[in-house]
Write a protein that holds these residues in place. Structure first.
Motif, PDB file in Angstrom:
ATOM      1  N   THR A   1       6.305   4.939  -3.989  1.00 11.19           N
ATOM      2  CA  THR A   1       7.493   5.783  -4.002  1.00 11.19           C
ATOM      3  C   THR A   1       7.691   6.297  -5.419  1.00 11.19           C
ATOM      4  O   THR A   1       7.584   5.534  -6.381  1.00 11.19           O
TER       5      THR A   1
ATOM      6  N   THR B   1       6.409  10.245  -1.553  1.00  8.66           N
ATOM      7  CA  THR B   1       5.703   9.001  -1.290  1.00  8.66           C
ATOM      8  C   THR B   1       4.199   9.248  -1.257  1.00  8.66           C
ATOM      9  O   THR B   1       3.732  10.394  -1.157  1.00  8.66           O
TER      10      THR B   1
ATOM     11  N   ALA C   1       0.212   6.833  -0.383  1.00 11.74           N
ATOM     12  CA  ALA C   1      -0.442   5.586   0.000  1.00 11.74           C
ATOM     13  C   ALA C   1      -1.398   5.174  -1.106  1.00 11.74           C
ATOM     14  O   ALA C   1      -2.008   6.025  -1.767  1.00 11.74           O
TER      15      ALA C   1
ATOM     16  N   ALA D   1       1.465  11.700   0.472  1.00 11.97           N
ATOM     17  CA  ALA D   1       1.935  11.802   1.845  1.00 11.97           C
ATOM     18  C   ALA D   1       1.819  13.234   2.334  1.00 11.97           C
ATOM     19  O   ALA D   1       2.220  14.177   1.646  1.00 11.97           O
TER      20      ALA D   1
ATOM     21  N   ASP E   1       0.815  -1.214   0.000  1.00 13.37           N
ATOM     22  CA  ASP E   1       0.000   0.000   0.000  1.00 13.37           C
ATOM     23  C   ASP E   1       0.849   1.265   0.000  1.00 13.37           C
ATOM     24  O   ASP E   1       0.355   2.348   0.318  1.00 13.37           O
ATOM     25  N   ARG E   2       2.110   1.162  -0.391  1.00 12.29           N
ATOM     26  CA  ARG E   2       3.003   2.322  -0.388  1.00 12.29           C
ATOM     27  C   ARG E   2       3.517   2.598  -1.800  1.00 12.29           C
ATOM     28  O   ARG E   2       3.917   1.683  -2.527  1.00 12.29           O
TER      29      ARG E   2
END
Length: 500
Positions: free
Chosen positions: A293, A359, A361, A351, A290-291
């Motif tokens: 970058t 970043t 989510a 973020a 769920d991240r």
């Protein structure tokens, strides 16, 4: 030159249409038929169709006999809504007005020409984009016939190349526009897809001049569109523009291929600067659980090769993008792949609420397809009994109450139900549950939606009706919307509003 307007003010007025009565939508089926389906309590108004005039001196449409000059002044064969650009100041007569942008991605010769005989030059004039003057007359929004700011972009439109890869400085034509957006600084971004379909049919074209993002001033019909090379050259699906917290321009871009990437461009300077999209950093999305970058790519590198080398995440044909005007939230519609054929919609939250952050989510809003299948997932409550379900989500728009509107596109393939437009709550107990409000006629797809400036109605594009496999100009799957013998079906821009 594209002159920057002052940054647009708050989002459009809170839309009444964004709160359809659930009782009217629960259990709505979308049967396959020659006509379209409109949810109870809603009104559908045809506004402009393939062949209707955009430019004031366009000739009358004659589907049996057309030429490039006529087609370049008329509404195109295909249609996908990009968005509505509203002027900063209301006119002296207090009539609400705006510019509606529609792109014309494709032309199928079998459906567009008698006998299916390809006419490449005419087809190249049928594709491109239409910028339409719209205004509110009484209680309804209409397309102004021959409006002075109305404009057509096509294969004959002169564009300038800008940025780190300017080439010869100019290029003739836009090809294969598949998506676009209205920017916070008052311009339009129009995304060219894979130009191969066109460069293989048209002589004398340099393929390097196509596959870019085009920026144009919608309020100046004499402005020269700019192809922004800093945003990268690849088969775009869609673009979405917003602002970072520090005022820099942020542009999200999809790479519309199976296994394609999601990109983000962050400008070097503030969005108020001239040619702000000519300098900045292009990055690719790496998605791990769920991240997200954002991985910067080397300046001047081929975006697709550099994204692969950097470790970008391949996605299931990333297509439509929609930014939430109520908060820093981006929706990504993935059309599908052989592994996950029905597609899905992902919600991305930057973020710290800053679209310039490194970043973000990511969570699944819903996985499309038959709700009885193992892969489909629709919120906690699931779909209402008997309701239609989305398959192959292709476009997404978020209104100013935080509700998403998702259009589906199976490319004309006739399935167990019609293609549809679905409203999806992004918050609350019904989050992630798509409720149908409109079903397209046989063989048609839904080519996106945009709210009117006052939020009282929605513009929706109905793409290539009757163009199912095996159909033709002479024998279409439907003759919607006119249903007249001998008249081919026509892509149509409709207005969708709640009755009363």
């Amino acid at each position: 030159m594209i002159r920057r307007r002052a940054l647009l003010a708050a989002p459009f007025a809170t839309p009444a249409l964004a709160q359809p009565r659930r009782a009217a939508l629960t259990g709505l089926a979308l049967p396959v038929k020659q006509d379209d389906t409109v949810a109870p309590g809603f009104r559908r108004d045809p506004l402009i169709r393939w062949g209707d005039r955009v430019i004031f001196d366009a000739p009358a449409w004659n589907p049996a006999r057309t030429d490039a000059d006529a087609a370049s002044a008329q509404f195109g064969w295909d249609a996908r809504v990009v968005g509505v650009a509203a002027p900063q100041q209301q006119a002296a007569d207090n009539i609400p007005r705006a510019i509606l942008a529609v792109v014309h991605p494709t032309v199928d010769p079998v459906m567009a020409f008698p006998g299916g005989r390809d006419q490449p030059a005419v087809a190249a004039a049928m594709q491109g984009a239409s910028l339409l003057n719209i205004e509110k007359q009484g209680s309804r929004w209409v397309v102004v016939d021959g409006g002075y700011q109305s404009r057509r972009l096509s294969a004959a439109t002169l564009c300038r190349m800008t940025g780190p890869n300017p080439g010869s400085g100019s290029v003739l034509g836009v090809l294969g526009l598949g998506g676009g957006c209205v920017t916070p600084w008052g311009t339009l971004l129009l995304a060219e897809g894979d130009p191969g379909f066109w460069t293989g049919r048209l002589t004398g074209l340099d393929p390097a001049g196509f596959g870019w993002v085009v920026e144009v001033n919608p309020f100046d019909p004499q402005s020269v569109p700019a192809k922004r090379s800093a945003l990268g050259r690849f088969p775009h699906g869609d673009v979405a523009a917003t602002l970072a917290r520090d005022g820099r321009a942020v542009v999200y871009l999809t790479d519309r291929r199976v296994g394609g990437f999601l990109f983000r461009f962050l400008s070097a300077g503030p969005a108020t600067a001239e040619d702000v999209l000519d300098s900045g950093t292009l990055a690719v999305c790496r998605m791990e659980a769920d991240r997200i970058t954002w991985l910067p790519l080397p300046a001047g590198a081929d975006p697709l090769a550099a994204a692969t080398q950097a470790g970008g995440s391949p996605l299931d044909t990333p297509a439509g993008l929609g930014l939430d005007p109520t908060g820093p939230r981006l929706l990504l519609a993935c059309h599908g792949s052989p592994v996950r054929p029905a597609g899905h919609v992902i919600e991305i939250s930057a973020a710290g609420g800053d679209d310039g952050a490194n970043t973000a989510a990511a969570v699944l809003l819903f996985a499309a397809g038959n709700p009885n299948s193992a892969d489909a997932r629709y919120g906690r409550a699931g779909l209402p009994m008997g309701s239609a379900w989305p398959e192959n989500p292709d476009t997404v728009m978020v209104d100013s109450r935080g509700r998403a509107w998702v259009g589906t596109d199976r490319g004309g393939r006739v399935g167990p139900q019609a293609e549809g437009l679905y409203g999806v709550d992004l918050d609350g107990p019904r989050r992630g549950v798509p409720l149908p409000v409109y079903g397209a006629p046989r063989g048609a797809s839904v080519g996106g939606a945009a709210m009117t400036p006052d939020g009282e109605a929605m513009f929706v594009a109905v793409r290539h009706p009757g163009a199912e496999p095996g159909a033709s100009f002479d024998r279409p799957g439907t003759r919607w919307p006119a249903f007249q013998p001998g008249v081919p079906p026509r892509s149509t821009l409709i207005g969708l509003a709640r009755q009363g």
